[in-house]
Design a protein around this motif. Structure first.
Motif, mmCIF file in Angstrom:
data_model
loop_
_atom_site.group_PDB
_atom_site.id
_atom_site.type_symbol
_atom_site.label_atom_id
_atom_site.label_comp_id
_atom_site.label_asym_id
_atom_site.label_seq_id
_atom_site.Cartn_x
_atom_site.Cartn_y
_atom_site.Cartn_z
ATOM 1 N N HIS A 193 0.863 -1.236 0.058
ATOM 2 C CA HIS A 193 0.126 0.082 -0.143
ATOM 3 C C HIS A 193 0.811 1.241 -0.055
ATOM 4 O O HIS A 193 0.716 2.129 -0.807
ATOM 5 C CB HIS A 193 -0.928 -0.151 1.315
ATOM 6 N N SER A 194 2.009 1.157 0.854
ATOM 7 C CA SER A 194 2.923 2.242 0.843
ATOM 8 C C SER A 194 4.213 1.994 0.443
ATOM 9 O O SER A 194 4.468 1.073 0.516
ATOM 10 C CB SER A 194 2.829 3.030 2.370
ATOM 11 N N LEU A 195 4.925 3.137 0.274
ATOM 12 C CA LEU A 195 6.471 2.809 0.231
ATOM 13 C C LEU A 195 7.045 2.280 1.653
ATOM 14 O O LEU A 195 6.567 2.407 2.641
ATOM 15 C CB LEU A 195 7.205 4.189 0.166
ATOM 16 N N PRO A 196 8.274 1.265 1.240
ATOM 17 C CA PRO A 196 8.432 0.442 2.387
ATOM 18 C C PRO A 196 9.114 1.301 3.611
ATOM 19 O O PRO A 196 8.736 0.921 4.876
ATOM 20 C CB PRO A 196 9.734 -0.357 1.782
ATOM 21 N N ASN A 197 9.429 2.497 3.482
ATOM 22 C CA ASN A 197 10.125 3.215 4.411
ATOM 23 C C ASN A 197 8.952 3.707 5.443
ATOM 24 O O ASN A 197 9.078 3.681 6.690
ATOM 25 C CB ASN A 197 10.427 4.721 3.970
ATOM 26 N N TYR A 198 7.496 3.765 4.811
ATOM 27 C CA TYR A 198 6.503 4.365 5.710
ATOM 28 C C TYR A 198 6.292 3.055 6.646
ATOM 29 O O TYR A 198 5.896 3.482 7.876
ATOM 30 C CB TYR A 198 5.262 4.545 4.790
ATOM 31 N N TYR A 199 6.582 1.726 6.340
ATOM 32 C CA TYR A 199 6.389 0.876 7.202
ATOM 33 C C TYR A 199 7.253 0.758 8.422
ATOM 34 O O TYR A 199 7.206 0.700 9.465
ATOM 35 C CB TYR A 199 6.251 -0.707 6.694
ATOM 36 N N GLY A 200 8.346 1.344 7.978
ATOM 37 C CA GLY A 200 9.600 1.574 8.945
ATOM 38 C C GLY A 200 9.242 2.513 9.874
ATOM 39 O O GLY A 200 9.172 2.551 10.989
ATOM 40 N N TYR A 201 8.825 3.700 9.404
ATOM 41 C CA TYR A 201 8.435 5.022 10.225
ATOM 42 C C TYR A 201 7.392 4.337 11.150
ATOM 43 O O TYR A 201 7.382 5.066 12.411
ATOM 44 C CB TYR A 201 7.844 6.182 9.460
ATOM 45 N N TYR A 202 6.363 3.911 10.751
ATOM 46 C CA TYR A 202 5.305 3.300 11.411
ATOM 47 C C TYR A 202 5.660 2.557 12.782
ATOM 48 O O TYR A 202 5.391 2.938 13.883
ATOM 49 C CB TYR A 202 4.202 2.592 10.654
ATOM 50 N N ILE A 203 6.452 1.519 12.447
ATOM 51 C CA ILE A 203 6.881 0.805 13.622
ATOM 52 C C ILE A 203 7.812 1.809 14.526
ATOM 53 O O ILE A 203 7.775 1.498 15.705
ATOM 54 C CB ILE A 203 7.593 -0.498 12.993
ATOM 55 N N ALA A 204 8.645 2.399 13.728
ATOM 56 C CA ALA A 204 9.388 3.186 14.687
ATOM 57 C C ALA A 204 8.865 4.163 15.588
ATOM 58 O O ALA A 204 9.084 4.531 16.858
ATOM 59 C CB ALA A 204 10.423 4.099 13.839
ATOM 60 N N LEU A 205 7.851 4.663 15.159
ATOM 61 C CA LEU A 205 6.860 5.503 15.862
ATOM 62 C C LEU A 205 6.404 4.936 16.939
ATOM 63 O O LEU A 205 6.394 5.553 18.037
ATOM 64 C CB LEU A 205 5.751 6.184 14.919
ATOM 65 N N TRP A 206 5.719 3.751 16.900
ATOM 66 C CA TRP A 206 5.252 2.974 17.990
ATOM 67 C C TRP A 206 6.210 2.494 18.674
ATOM 68 O O TRP A 206 5.874 2.303 20.134
ATOM 69 C CB TRP A 206 4.351 1.869 17.336
ATOM 70 N N THR A 207 7.359 2.254 18.574
ATOM 71 C CA THR A 207 8.389 1.960 19.485
ATOM 72 C C THR A 207 9.060 3.101 20.293
ATOM 73 O O THR A 207 8.948 3.209 21.400
ATOM 74 C CB THR A 207 9.682 1.481 18.708
ATOM 75 N N GLY A 208 9.325 4.298 19.612
ATOM 76 C CA GLY A 208 9.928 5.189 20.325
ATOM 77 C C GLY A 208 8.698 6.253 20.989
ATOM 78 O O GLY A 208 9.105 6.745 22.112
ATOM 79 N N GLY A 209 7.684 6.511 20.358
ATOM 80 C CA GLY A 209 6.843 7.407 20.653
ATOM 81 C C GLY A 209 6.340 7.316 22.229
ATOM 82 O O GLY A 209 6.737 8.044 22.791
ATOM 83 N N PRO A 210 5.587 6.253 22.492
ATOM 84 C CA PRO A 210 5.266 6.099 23.681
ATOM 85 C C PRO A 210 6.213 6.291 24.973
ATOM 86 O O PRO A 210 6.210 6.996 25.811
ATOM 87 C CB PRO A 210 4.391 4.796 23.991
ATOM 88 N N ALA A 211 7.304 5.525 24.752
ATOM 89 C CA ALA A 211 8.440 5.329 25.428
ATOM 90 C C ALA A 211 9.073 6.848 25.776
ATOM 91 O O ALA A 211 9.256 7.140 26.916
ATOM 92 C CB ALA A 211 9.381 4.482 25.051
#
Lengths: 563, 271, 579
Positions: free
Chosen positions: A38-56
């Protein structure tokens, strides 16, 4: 210290790892199904990175912002509780100490005398007299005040030592003493105490002292801090790992990663625009809250504040005088503000308007190329510079001119000099806004007037200006709101005397000047003087807000008509 | 017509028909906007008490020509006008001619109705007021009433003279502007596409008005609509690329154009 | 109905008047613009002129002997010992060596008044850094006291010199006094001058007295009445005393109210204390003995200080000493680097803007860090993403209003919220930066929105058309095109914040701070001040020397702001694009 570094590094690694995993999974999903992502591969990376780093990161930020404060509060409340008997004893002794009470009375006396001297200096200055005598009197009283203050501190210190000495030198006693020392200290000493205790407890920085009490406080802090620190670190790491796992499980070829990432981005952008609203709310609530406290302090005699003719907040320094009649009558300030605003507008409106007319209707491009930057520079000059100009150039010149014309009571700091210079400051404001609205008047209207045989000035006076009138009125209102809220020029050039006068050659005071006078210098935040400044601020804010809203609405209507 | 610098435009020149007095006469009239040539050596005689229509494709110079007659080009900094244009034999481009006086003699109506931000009454009274044409209130009232009547608007606005001019409909506004122009009793009225912003009914009303005004004024009207030109005008001038291509009685131009370009334009091959 | 001829004459009749009114109207326009230009010229001109005295400064260079016993009282050369050394005493010794005539307390006070004690701290720092200086003689340069500096710049004292018209017989008397005698009335010109000055002074004193009496009649408060009374009495007495001396036939006694007369001969300077009625004899005292004055002197100079001592801060003696320092080449004028290398001080000669400059840099850094990202983010949201509804309308109205809220109100917000509620430190750049950021935010938002709006919709449509998402279209295509405009707006907003004073007064950045804050992370929470506040503080300082320093500080601030704006204009010119 080390644990936070470890946690931060781990988080960083986890976030980077999350990004790579997201990318890899996305590429794998494409390879496996041969299908499309659906999206460029980087966006999947950003998505997971956001969920990993954001709340912490949010957890860590909260801990960083409030952790130390919470630990201090928790630890010190505990110690203060243990010090309760000492505190009670101290209060009893203080109340019964005759020497201390005598000194208090003496200090109040000196303070009052100093206030009077200060007022007399202002009066003498206004009258063109040498205030030297009052200045020496003020110096005398200030010295007396400091000396009495020192004696007070000394006496209080004796009592403190006396009380503290009663606590046994056991662990519990020292803890009680620590709580007592903390309780007894003024704010900045408390901060120092806490900083020292933290330094001893966690080795961050150098402690300025090292006493048993501080060590006791440090000991009390350490376990609390440990609990907080480890739980924050644990929570952050758990959130990171959990977020990583959860986000990873969601990544498939058809997963709309880009939309999720973009939702976060637009959420952040929205947050940015909400800050403007928060600022307004902050202004409204802080002004309102402090003003209410002020009104409570003057027994809700609002009419005395808004309609009283006597402004002398210094008189109200003693507790028994706070509610005294007339001390906080703000009419002289309103009158002074109105007088200076009037003078400023008398300068700024004709000059600004004619400049705008000339620039937009007559000036050749070459004249525009010179005049426009000049007006822009006038607009960019800091107000403190205008204040200096008014104080040292315009003020003396006007005084000398008035003396020359036979007006004996002329002073340097007058409403006229402040108003004139403020007018100059507002010229570019009015001219650029008027320039805009005049340019917005459609050319067909001008053509119509010329075709009727009107001269240029007739076309401007009869057709262009009436068409631009709402916009010009808006510009003038905005200029007025500026004049009312302007601070530095009046602080420096209008004087301090709360005279209720219409004579522009006398010195007057304004709302903004009094806010500055009441809030600069060292005084407690809760005194009715400082609260009065907030009430004045509320009046100022309401006044300018009303002007702004009307002006902006008028200009808006004007634009809608011609666009 | 020999020019040294570049060849003369192939102007087909028709003198005014015999029996018609010449009101406006242009000779070698050239206008440049900055470097761009907008009007190229126009040579024309226009009659009084008649409607002359100027037609041609966009950017052909017909509006520029119109604006030369009351020197409205003065308001554009980059415009340079050379050559001669005379009204009743008096040179318009002469330095000694005051544009204010000229414009009192030559009225103008624009494409978009542009009533001033004033009442209907004040709009019409504006010209007489600034030029000092009325001795008193009564005389001014009379001028306003006659002008509005002539413009065919009196009946519609007689009871609301003091409402703003902008409160009228588009067609009414355009008639108000015409009333404003005739209130100073000009000799010539210029109309720059007066109906292009109006609906067909309002257009018909204005065209009727133009026809009535012909009896007292010289009217010059720029229009995009050939049908309108055919309906209202007695004389027609066809402009193309800044040059006056052909000029003559309307009937002749529309039925028997001499120039191929005129032919192509009126039959709709370009434009 | 058709009557062109009459209309024509009617119009023509009024034409002249209408054209005159046109000319008048046009003149008003020209006058308004000229007035604005004149105001600016006057403003900048007066500030430049006022700043001139502060651009240069006089410094004294002395050979200071760092005697071991004085500088290292414990004798162990430890830092603690060096810090207790008598540096002031060392400088004083060096000064006394220059002027051995200065012996009495009064004379020494005048002499030591030429330097301020803070300079001793500089000497101390030199020695602590380089202990090998102990026991040596170092050449030490310090800025001269501000009053003497102003005298040397010719700003405060009117003076004139003239060669002695006839030989003068100097007879030394007791205790440094001398009598002077000449054959002709050598003091003629001075006597006339002194009497004229005295008469003017009498008039002034009488005016003051009558003003005080007028005020007295209106005053009610007992203490204030007392002061008015004493003021009136003092002025009357002084006027009376002066009047007595105006008698033409009497001798003239020179004091603080009259101009001073000094006599220079060789290296010696004599201060005249009394002139006889025949204007040929005088009594005086030796201030600097030089080569022991005495006998008949042919070559001497009359040195008149027209400003009476009461009207200046430098005494006659200090003027003589300062002049001697200059003549001996020990005092020299140079560019006032102290202005940029020192933080604030109570002593004007070593007060500089360094602390305020660093404070401004730190504050602006915080402001930039907050206002630019938040402002641009808000602008992007409102311009590109926000749905058109009531909430966004409200935000928009709110931002426009916020832009017009008086700056002092933001100061109140900072005081109530950041300092009193959040407990952030007073006077710190971080709080100042946050407050200024909130104040600048609307400017940044409004200009960024204008820049975004100027990017034509075709760019967005093109990006969306090839399948980019809204966010991609904005961040990849619209934002880069709008960047110059956004940058320009942000810089202008920052320049505005750089010149702002009022809100910072509210959060306590108005304190006197003698140490420049650290230019680093810890500096953000240290108490500091900023350029405009420094200007405000100096402008209300009592010493006259601060007046010029204030103007000089204003020049520094204006140059800073101009360069910021110049950068903005350059960016606008360089990258401006019109569609």
């Amino acid at each position: 210290m080390q644990i936070s570094v470890i946690v931060a590094l781990t988080l960083l690694v986890l976030t980077a790892f999350g990004f790579l995993i997201g990318r890899r999974r996305a590429l794998a999903a494409r390879g496996a199904s041969g299908g499309r992502l659906h999206s460029l591969p980087n966006y999947y990376g950003y998505y997971i990175a956001l969920w990993t780093g954001g709340p912490a990161l949010i957890v860590l930020a909260l801990y960083g912002a409030m952790g130390a404060g919470l630990v201090n509060t928790l630890a010190m409340t505990q110690l203060e509780r243990e010090a309760a008997p000492l505190i009670a004893e101290f209060e009893r002794q203080l109340d019964n100490d005759a020497a201390y009470r005598a000194l208090l009375a003496q200090a109040a006396d000196a303070e009052l005398d100093a206030m009077e001297a200060r007022e007399a200096i202002a009066l003498a200055r206004d009258a063109g007299l040498d205030p030297q005598d009052f200045q020496s009197e003020l110096a005398r009283q200030t010295t007396r005040l400091t000396e009495t203050g020192a004696q007070l501190d000394a006496r209080r210190g004796e009592i403190v030592r006396d009380v503290a000495a009663r606590a046994p030198s056991t662990d519990a006693g020292i803890r009680a003493r620590a709580g007592f020392e903390y309780w007894i200290s003024p704010n900045e000493r408390r901060e120092l105490f806490l900083a020292d205790a933290r330094a001893i407890a966690f080795g961050a920085g150098l402690a300025s002292r090292n006493t048993p009490e501080l060590r006791a406080a440090a000991l009390a802090m350490r376990p609390v801090e440990d609990v907080f620190r480890y739980s924050a670190a644990g929570l952050a790491l758990a959130l990171a790992v959990g977020g990583l796992a959860w986000a990873r499980s969601r990544v498939r070829g058809a997963f709309r990663a880009r939309n999720r990432v973009e939702a976060v981005i637009s959420g952040l952008l929205m947050l940015a625009s909400v800050i403007a609203i928060l600022t307004t709310l902050g202004i409204v609530f802080s002004l309102l809250f402090e003003s209410l406290r002020f009104f409570a302090a003057i027994d809700w005699r609002l009419h005395e504040f808004l309609l009283g003719l006597q402004w002398s907040p210094q008189i109200a320094i003693r507790a028994d005088q706070i509610g005294q009649s007339g001390a906080f009558g703000a009419v002289p300030l309103f009158a002074g503000t109105a007088l200076i605003t009037l003078i400023a507008m008398l300068v700024a409106v004709p000059v600004g308007l004619f400049s705008a007319i000339y620039m937009s209707e007559y000036a050749t491009p070459r004249v525009r190329a010179v005049a426009k930057p000049v007006l822009e520079v006038l607009a960019g000059v800091p107000t403190v510079v205008y204040g200096f100009f008014a104080l040292l150039t315009v003020g003396p010149f006007l005084r000398d001119a008035a003396l020359f014309l036979g007006y004996e009571d002329a002073v340097t700091q007058s409403a006229l000099s402040a108003g004139l210079v403020m007018g100059v400051m507002i010229i570019p404001f009015i001219s650029s806004l008027s320039d805009d609205v005049i340019n917005a008047v459609p050319q067909t209207l001008r053509d119509g007037a010329y075709a009727m045989g009107a001269t240029k000035s007739e076309a401007i006076r009869h057709v262009v200006l009436p068409a631009a009138l709402p916009g010009v009125v808006g510009a003038i209102l905005l200029g007025m709101s500026r004049a009312i809220g302007e601070t530095m020029i009046v602080v420096m050039a209008a004087g301090q005397g709360a005279n209720l006068t219409a004579n522009p050659l006398e010195s007057v005071t304004t709302i903004t000047v009094q806010i500055v006078t009441l809030l600069t210098g060292d005084q407690e935040f809760d005194s009715s003087k400082t609260l009065a400044a907030f009430a004045l601020g509320l009046v100022l804010f309401t006044l300018t807000l009303m002007l702004n809203i009307i002006a902006l609405r008028v200009v808006q209507r004007f634009r809608e008509r011609y666009e | 017509m020999a020019h040294d610098t570049h060849p003369a435009p192939s102007t087909v020149y028709h003198p005014a028909p015999p029996g018609m007095d010449t009101k406006i006469a242009a000779r070698d009239l050239t206008v440049r906007y900055g470097g761009a040539l907008a009007l190229d050596r126009v040579h024309i005689d226009m009659p009084g008490r008649a409607v002359t229509a100027c037609i041609g494709p966009s950017g052909c110079g017909k509006s520029t020509f119109l604006r030369c007659i009351n020197r409205m080009n003065d308001t554009i900094d980059t415009a340079r006008v050379t050559g001669s244009i005379r009204i009743d034999g008096e040179e318009v481009n002469d330095r000694s001619i005051d544009p204010v006086l000229l414009r009192a003699r030559v009225g103008m109506v624009f494409q978009k109705p542009n009533p001033f931000p004033k009442s209907i009454y004040e709009n019409v009274a504006y010209g007489p007021r600034i030029h000092g044409l009325a001795a008193g209130k009564d005389e001014l009232d009379a001028i306003v009433e006659t002008s509005l009547t002539k413009a065919g608007l009196w009946k519609e606005v007689a009871d609301r003279l003091h409402q703003p001019g902008t409160s009228l409909s588009g067609g009414q506004q355009q008639r108000l502007v015409i009333a404003r122009a005739i209130a100073v009793n000009p000799e010539v009225i210029l109309m720059d596409e007066p109906c292009s912003a109006l609906d067909p009914i309002a257009t018909a009303r204005i065209e009727e008005l133009i026809d009535e005004l012909r009896e007292n004024y010289a009217l010059i009207i720029v229009t995009h609509s050939m049908a309108q030109a055919a309906r209202v005008s007695q004389m027609t001038a066809f402009f193309h690329l800044g040059a006056l291509v052909e000029y003559g009685p309307t009937e002749e131009i529309f039925t028997n154009p001499r120039d191929q370009r005129t032919q192509d334009y009126i039959t709709g091959r370009f434009g | 109905m058709n009557r062109p001829a009459s209309i024509r004459s009617a119009v023509e009749a009024r034409l002249a008047r209408r054209h005159r009114s046109e000319q008048r109207f046009r003149f008003f326009g020209v006058a308004a613009i000229s007035l604005a230009v004149a105001f600016l010229a006057l403003l900048v001109g007066s500030i430049i002129i006022q700043s001139i005295p502060a651009l240069t400064t006089w410094r004294v260079t002395l050979d200071v002997e760092l005697e071991r016993s004085l500088i290292d009282p414990r004798g162990d050369m430890s830092e603690a010992s060096l810090r207790r050394g008598g540096y002031s005493a060392a400088i004083q010794t060096a000064l006394r060596r220059q002027f051995p005539d200065m012996e009495t307390r009064e004379e020494l006070r005048d002499l030591f008044g030429l330097y301020s004690a803070v300079n001793a701290a500089r000497l101390l720092n030199q020695v602590v850094e380089n202990p090998s200086l102990v026991g040596q003689t170092v050449s030490f340069t310090f800025p001269i006291d501000d009053a003497a500096n102003l005298y040397l710049q010719g700003a405060t004292v009117r003076e004139s010199t003239a060669p002695g018209p006839a030989p003068l017989l100097v007879t030394p008397g007791e205790d440094e006094t001398v009598t002077l005698a000449a054959d002709i009335a050598v003091f003629d010109a001075f006597m006339d001058e002194a009497r004229a000055v005295a008469r003017a002074r009498v008039r002034e004193l009488e005016q003051r007295a009558s003003r005080a009496e007028a005020a007295l009649s209106e005053a009610i408060d007992r203490d204030i009445r007392a002061v008015y009374e004493s003021e009136a009495r003092r002025a009357r007495t002084a006027a009376g005393q002066l009047l007595e001396r105006l008698d033409e036939g009497a001798a003239l006694v020179l004091d603080a109210q009259t101009p001073s007369l000094l006599i220079k001969a060789g290296g010696a300077v004599i201060r005249v204390t009394e002139i006889s009625a025949d204007r040929a004899q005088a009594a005086g005292e030796i201030v600097i003995s030089g080569d022991a004055p005495g006998g008949l002197m042919a070559d001497w100079t009359l040195w008149t200080l027209e400003t009476p001592q009461a009207g200046r801060r430098v005494s006659d003696r200090q003027i003589i000493l300062t002049d001697a320092l200059r003549e001996r080449g020990l005092a020299q004028s140079g560019f006032n680097t102290e202005l940029f290398t020192y933080a604030d001080s109570r002593e004007p000669e070593i007060a500089g803007v360094l602390g305020a400059l660093i404070g401004s840099v730190l504050t602006m850094f915080v402001t930039m860090l907050l206002a630019v990202p938040i402002g641009v983010g808000a602008a992007i949201y409102l311009e590109e993403f926000a749905p058109k509804n009531r909430i966004t309308d409200f935000i928009e109205v709110n931002i426009n209003n916020l832009a017009a809220v008086p700056s002092i109100v933001f100061g109140l917000l900072g005081l109530a919220v950041f300092i009193n509620t959040f407990g952030m430190p007073r006077s710190a750049p971080i709080v100042g930066g946050v407050v200024l950021a909130l104040m600048t935010l609307p400017t940044v938002i409004i200009s960024s929105r204008a820049a975004l709006k100027a990017v034509p919709p075709s760019i967005r449509e093109a990006a969306l058309g090839v399948g980019a998402s809204k966010t991609q279209a904005v961040f990849h295509h619209v934002l880069p095109l709008a960047a110059p405009g956004i940058l320009t707006g942000s810089i202008i907003g920052l320049a505005q914040a750089l010149g702002e004073t009022a809100p910072l007064l509210m959060i306590g950045m108005v304190a006197f701070i003698a140490d420049a804050p650290t230019l680093g992370l810890s500096g953000f929470t240290e108490p500091s001040t900023v350029m405009p506040v420094q200007i405000f503080l100096w402008s209300s300082a009592a010493e006259r020397a601060f007046e010029a320093r204030t103007a000089a500080a204003i020049l520094v601030l204006l140059i800073l702001m101009m360069s910021l704006n110049a950068v903005a204009i350059y960016l606008r010119r360089r990258f401006e694009r019109r569609w």
